[in-house]
Design an enzyme around this catalytic site. Structure first.
Site, PDB file in Angstrom:
ATOM      1  N   MET A 291       0.839  -1.202   0.000  1.00  0.00           N
ATOM      2  CA  MET A 291       0.000   0.000   0.000  1.00  0.00           C
ATOM      3  C   MET A 291       0.876   1.254   0.000  1.00  0.00           C
ATOM      4  SD  MET A 291      -3.459  -0.801   2.135  1.00  0.00           S
ATOM      5  CE  MET A 291      -2.745  -0.693   3.767  1.00  0.00           C
TER       6      MET A 291
ATOM      7  N   ALA B 295       4.156   3.783   1.058  1.00  0.00           N
ATOM      8  CA  ALA B 295       4.909   4.176   2.254  1.00  0.00           C
ATOM      9  C   ALA B 295       5.993   3.133   2.509  1.00  0.00           C
ATOM     10  CB  ALA B 295       3.990   4.339   3.459  1.00  0.00           C
TER      11      ALA B 295
ATOM     12  N   HIS C 172       9.426  -3.755   3.171  1.00  0.00           N
ATOM     13  CA  HIS C 172       9.055  -3.907   1.759  1.00  0.00           C
ATOM     14  C   HIS C 172      10.281  -4.188   0.898  1.00  0.00           C
ATOM     15  CE1 HIS C 172       5.622  -1.113   3.055  1.00  0.00           C
ATOM     16  NE2 HIS C 172       5.054  -2.266   2.777  1.00  0.00           N
TER      17      HIS C 172
ATOM     18  N   GLY D 145       4.856 -10.477   3.437  1.00  0.00           N
ATOM     19  CA  GLY D 145       5.532 -10.509   4.722  1.00  0.00           C
ATOM     20  C   GLY D 145       4.816 -11.388   5.736  1.00  0.00           C
TER      21      GLY D 145
ATOM     22  N   LYS E 263       4.790 -10.818   8.866  1.00  0.00           N
ATOM     23  CA  LYS E 263       4.255 -10.014   9.974  1.00  0.00           C
ATOM     24  C   LYS E 263       2.734 -10.054   9.982  1.00  0.00           C
ATOM     25  CE  LYS E 263       3.927  -5.457  10.113  1.00  0.00           C
ATOM     26  NZ  LYS E 263       2.583  -5.177  10.726  1.00  0.00           N
ATOM     27  N   ASP E 264       2.136 -10.007   8.792  1.00  0.00           N
ATOM     28  CA  ASP E 264       0.684 -10.131   8.665  1.00  0.00           C
ATOM     29  C   ASP E 264       0.346 -11.609   8.470  1.00  0.00           C
ATOM     30  OD1 ASP E 264      -0.050  -7.249   8.680  1.00  0.00           O
ATOM     31  OD2 ASP E 264       1.205  -7.225   6.896  1.00  0.00           O
TER      32      ASP E 264
END
Length: 288
Positions: free
Chosen positions: A30, A32, A37, A147, A149-150
């Protein structure tokens, strides 16, 4: 690096790459962009001849009380970072091109998406899966890197790809952390300096869980009690959930059994910023 905004152009470009027998990897974001990333892009570049980066702030995965409007959108900076990282194609469509006026179809993600993040953010996973499916079709990627993390998002995507027989391999990439253990996230910029210091309790609580594991503690209720104490030491922390699940099905478990991967899932608000994190817990047979 070629920047593409039009979905039809993206699809035609991807088709051309496939006809040239190029192996395509896609990294969906998304925007940023941050070091997390960039680690996904690096992994994609190691495995593919052509890397597509997508930047799309998906309105369908934000709830009415969430941060869609204030979500950072530094597209020029992101494009520069993507170019430096070796991205071949940057796909950055406007929402009305992904969801035109006549758009009606949405993915229903089922049981795995009803708990934890799904319960806390109704409709989030359906919106996420819908755009991921669309981006997989537009990018025609052989490989998609996400990732870890999610973790629940990754599980939902893997389930969707299996269920729909999509010919894309889904690869999970390790969570990238700051030097003090905080998982890197685009939302970290919302934290004040004091909140940023307090946010380390998420990683500290996971370290505490692993300490207990090394002490042969396998009772999940007792582990979560200790995890909660660590998080509660931060005055601005409010726990949304802290739980342990079987990684294979995201169902909560009472006792950790040997040689099974479990995940400690955390969702914690520090001030007004909601952070999620997770860590693998595994008991080896020899430790029993």
């Amino acid at each position: 690096m070629q920047i593409i905004n039009d979905p039809t152009e993206m699809q035609k470009t991807a088709e051309s790459l496939r006809l040239k027998h190029q192996f395509i990897a896609v990294v969906m974001t998304m925007g940023a962009l941050h070091e997390g990333h960039l680690s996904l892009i690096k992994l994609a570049k190691e495995r593919a001849g052509s890397v597509i980066l997508t930047i799309f702030v998906n309105p369908r995965q934000f709830g009415p009380e969430e941060d869609f409007q204030r979500y950072p959108r530094p597209l020029e900076k992101d494009a520069s970072m993507a170019r430096s990282a070796g991205v071949d194609y940057l796909f950055a469509p406007d929402p009305e091109l992904i969801y035109p006026e006549a758009f009606q179809t949405q993915v229903s993600t089922g049981d795995i998406a009803t708990r934890f993040e799904g319960a806390a953010r109704p409709g989030h996973f359906d919106g996420m899966a819908t755009v991921v499916l669309k981006l997989l079709l537009l990018s025609k990627a052989h490989l998609a890197v996400f990732g870890e993390k999610d973790a629940q998002q990754l599980a939902v995507i893997k389930q969707m790809v299996r269920d729909f027989n999509i010919d894309t391999t889904i690869l999970g990439a390790p969570t990238v952390r700051e030097s003090d253990g905080l998982a890197i996230s685009s939302r970290n910029i919302y934290l004040s300096s004091e909140e940023r210091k307090q946010a380390t309790v998420l990683n500290e609580s996971m370290c505490r869980a692993r300490e207990l594991l090394h002490m042969k503690q396998t009772d999940c209720k007792l582990i979560i009690e200790e995890v909660t104490k660590v998080i509660a030491s931060a005055p601005d922390a409010i726990i949304d959930y802290a739980t342990i699940v079987d990684e294979s099905n995201f169902r909560e478990t009472a006792i950790l059994k040997p040689d099974i991967n479990y995940l400690l899932l955390l969702a914690v608000k520090i001030g007004s910023t909601r952070l999620i994190d997770n860590g693998v817990l595994r008991v080896s047979q020899q430790d029993v």
